[in-house]
Design a protein around this motif. Sequence first.
Motif, PDB file in Angstrom:
ATOM      1  N   ASN A  56       0.865  -1.179   0.000  1.00  0.00           N
ATOM      2  CA  ASN A  56       0.000   0.000   0.000  1.00  0.00           C
ATOM      3  C   ASN A  56       0.908   1.237   0.000  1.00  0.00           C
ATOM      4  N   LEU A  57       1.034   1.829  -1.182  1.00  0.00           N
ATOM      5  CA  LEU A  57       1.947   2.961  -1.330  1.00  0.00           C
ATOM      6  C   LEU A  57       1.381   4.241  -0.738  1.00  0.00           C
ATOM      7  N   ASP A  58       2.295   5.101  -0.334  1.00  0.00           N
ATOM      8  CA  ASP A  58       1.930   6.420   0.188  1.00  0.00           C
ATOM      9  C   ASP A  58       2.023   7.433  -0.955  1.00  0.00           C
ATOM     10  N   HIS A  59       0.872   7.926  -1.429  1.00  0.00           N
ATOM     11  CA  HIS A  59       0.834   8.898  -2.529  1.00  0.00           C
ATOM     12  C   HIS A  59       0.607  10.324  -2.007  1.00  0.00           C
ATOM     13  N   SER A  60       0.859  10.540  -0.712  1.00  0.00           N
ATOM     14  CA  SER A  60       0.530  11.833  -0.107  1.00  0.00           C
ATOM     15  C   SER A  60       1.361  12.988  -0.682  1.00  0.00           C
ATOM     16  N   LEU A  61       2.583  12.717  -1.109  1.00  0.00           N
ATOM     17  CA  LEU A  61       3.399  13.789  -1.699  1.00  0.00           C
ATOM     18  C   LEU A  61       2.767  14.287  -2.991  1.00  0.00           C
ATOM     19  N   TRP A  62       2.229  13.370  -3.796  1.00  0.00           N
ATOM     20  CA  TRP A  62       1.557  13.759  -5.038  1.00  0.00           C
ATOM     21  C   TRP A  62       0.306  14.566  -4.722  1.00  0.00           C
ATOM     22  N   THR A  63      -0.443  14.161  -3.714  1.00  0.00           N
ATOM     23  CA  THR A  63      -1.626  14.923  -3.287  1.00  0.00           C
ATOM     24  C   THR A  63      -1.228  16.335  -2.859  1.00  0.00           C
ATOM     25  N   LYS A  64      -0.167  16.449  -2.105  1.00  0.00           N
ATOM     26  CA  LYS A  64       0.324  17.757  -1.636  1.00  0.00           C
ATOM     27  C   LYS A  64       0.658  18.671  -2.815  1.00  0.00           C
ATOM     28  N   LEU A  65       1.327  18.134  -3.824  1.00  0.00           N
ATOM     29  CA  LEU A  65       1.696  18.919  -4.997  1.00  0.00           C
ATOM     30  C   LEU A  65       0.467  19.312  -5.819  1.00  0.00           C
ATOM     31  N   GLN A  87      10.498  17.971  -5.675  1.00  0.00           N
ATOM     32  CA  GLN A  87       9.532  17.144  -4.953  1.00  0.00           C
ATOM     33  C   GLN A  87       8.807  16.196  -5.904  1.00  0.00           C
ATOM     34  N   LEU A  88       8.504  16.695  -7.101  1.00  0.00           N
ATOM     35  CA  LEU A  88       7.869  15.836  -8.103  1.00  0.00           C
ATOM     36  C   LEU A  88       8.821  14.707  -8.496  1.00  0.00           C
ATOM     37  N   GLU A  89      10.084  15.032  -8.682  1.00  0.00           N
ATOM     38  CA  GLU A  89      11.074  14.013  -9.029  1.00  0.00           C
ATOM     39  C   GLU A  89      11.213  12.986  -7.907  1.00  0.00           C
ATOM     40  N   MET A  94      10.052   7.437  -6.206  1.00  0.00           N
ATOM     41  CA  MET A  94       9.372   6.467  -5.344  1.00  0.00           C
ATOM     42  C   MET A  94       8.547   5.487  -6.172  1.00  0.00           C
ATOM     43  N   LEU A  95       7.825   6.002  -7.165  1.00  0.00           N
ATOM     44  CA  LEU A  95       7.032   5.133  -8.024  1.00  0.00           C
ATOM     45  C   LEU A  95       7.936   4.172  -8.793  1.00  0.00           C
ATOM     46  N   SER A 179      -4.348  18.925 -21.508  1.00  0.00           N
ATOM     47  CA  SER A 179      -5.020  19.717 -22.546  1.00  0.00           C
ATOM     48  C   SER A 179      -6.402  20.163 -22.081  1.00  0.00           C
ATOM     49  N   ILE A 180      -6.899  21.233 -22.676  1.00  0.00           N
ATOM     50  CA  ILE A 180      -8.169  21.821 -22.261  1.00  0.00           C
ATOM     51  C   ILE A 180      -9.330  20.845 -22.392  1.00  0.00           C
ATOM     52  N   SER A 181      -9.356  20.065 -23.473  1.00  0.00           N
ATOM     53  CA  SER A 181     -10.478  19.146 -23.678  1.00  0.00           C
ATOM     54  C   SER A 181     -10.370  17.855 -22.887  1.00  0.00           C
ATOM     55  N   CYS A 182      -9.244  17.653 -22.217  1.00  0.00           N
ATOM     56  CA  CYS A 182      -9.086  16.450 -21.392  1.00  0.00           C
ATOM     57  C   CYS A 182      -9.971  16.529 -20.154  1.00  0.00           C
ATOM     58  N   PRO A 183     -10.318  15.381 -19.585  1.00  0.00           N
ATOM     59  CA  PRO A 183     -10.927  15.405 -18.257  1.00  0.00           C
ATOM     60  C   PRO A 183      -9.979  16.136 -17.308  1.00  0.00           C
ATOM     61  N   LYS A 184     -10.543  16.815 -16.325  1.00  0.00           N
ATOM     62  CA  LYS A 184      -9.695  17.629 -15.455  1.00  0.00           C
ATOM     63  C   LYS A 184      -8.744  16.760 -14.627  1.00  0.00           C
ATOM     64  N   LEU A 185      -7.626  17.353 -14.258  1.00  0.00           N
ATOM     65  CA  LEU A 185      -6.677  16.695 -13.387  1.00  0.00           C
ATOM     66  C   LEU A 185      -7.197  16.816 -11.961  1.00  0.00           C
ATOM     67  N   LEU A 186      -7.543  15.684 -11.357  1.00  0.00           N
ATOM     68  CA  LEU A 186      -8.050  15.687  -9.991  1.00  0.00           C
ATOM     69  C   LEU A 186      -6.958  16.204  -9.061  1.00  0.00           C
ATOM     70  N   ASN A 187      -7.332  17.076  -8.105  1.00  0.00           N
ATOM     71  CA  ASN A 187      -6.286  17.659  -7.257  1.00  0.00           C
ATOM     72  C   ASN A 187      -6.030  16.845  -5.986  1.00  0.00           C
ATOM     73  N   GLU A 188      -6.055  15.534  -6.163  1.00  0.00           N
ATOM     74  CA  GLU A 188      -5.594  14.609  -5.130  1.00  0.00           C
ATOM     75  C   GLU A 188      -5.159  13.323  -5.817  1.00  0.00           C
ATOM     76  N   ALA A 189      -4.264  12.598  -5.179  1.00  0.00           N
ATOM     77  CA  ALA A 189      -3.792  11.336  -5.747  1.00  0.00           C
ATOM     78  C   ALA A 189      -4.896  10.288  -5.681  1.00  0.00           C
ATOM     79  N   TYR A 190      -4.878   9.370  -6.635  1.00  0.00           N
ATOM     80  CA  TYR A 190      -5.764   8.211  -6.569  1.00  0.00           C
ATOM     81  C   TYR A 190      -5.162   7.213  -5.586  1.00  0.00           C
ATOM     82  N   THR A 191      -6.020   6.620  -4.776  1.00  0.00           N
ATOM     83  CA  THR A 191      -5.560   5.648  -3.784  1.00  0.00           C
ATOM     84  C   THR A 191      -6.494   4.446  -3.776  1.00  0.00           C
TER      85      THR A 191
END
Length: 271
Positions: A56-65, A87-89, A94-95, A179-191
Amino acid sequence: MKQNISKTFRSLSLGFILFAFTSCNLLSAAGLSDKGLSNKKVPEKLTSTTANSAVNLDHSLWTKLLQKHVDKSGDVDYKAFKDDKKQLEEYLSMLSKNKPGKDWSVQEQLAYYINLYNAHTVALILENYPLKSIKDIESPWTKAIVAVGDKKLALGGIENSILRKMNEPRIHFAINCASISCPKLLNEAYTAAKINEQLDEVTREFINSDKNKIGENAAKLSAIFDWYKKDFITKKIKSVREYVNQYSDIKINKGATISYKSYNWNLNEQK
């Protein structure tokens, strides 16, 4: 005469086999295969849970960003994001060090590959920023730029050879192509703990957004429904219309006219 025809046929057949073999190797070399990475089929009824996975990975850094640089509309402040590139790197490293295995649950794999795709897409934009469109970058979806363990994949490989094969059409509303027509980037990591609810949220939001124009007797849908039409059709869901109606506030009538919108590839950047 017959002998010559036979020889010619054998030569053509051998040539075709060699071409197909070479093409497959080229695709694999370009990162467009799954490179042998584990990816499980999503069950008909996906539940959110962390109880059935060895990892069970910790994706909290991605959520923070994401919460720092992505607004509620899914638009990204790439200029400010560049200041947090280290921080992204760190998150991408980690991934990379955690290659999905067969002992991972389908929930954990699904969250991992979606986050992997989205985080590397942001990283790709930052490496080339400023720019008008992701399509200004040479081969953005076919270059093997994503490191997972000792493997290198392309963004297109993650989408087409892994995520689409997991039998979960809602991934099309979770991965973001900047891109503009893409579904929006959710502002939290998927878990794994929230994956089903998150996928439902982004699917419902996208279908009822201005990315589609839905009426009872006519609908102009996102090109995503045209490009990936077969992903939305199952033994129970016979058409794109039926799929959309599961989430749409306005139900499209049987026999309604359905067309598809042009895609806006301009960068999904905050104004």
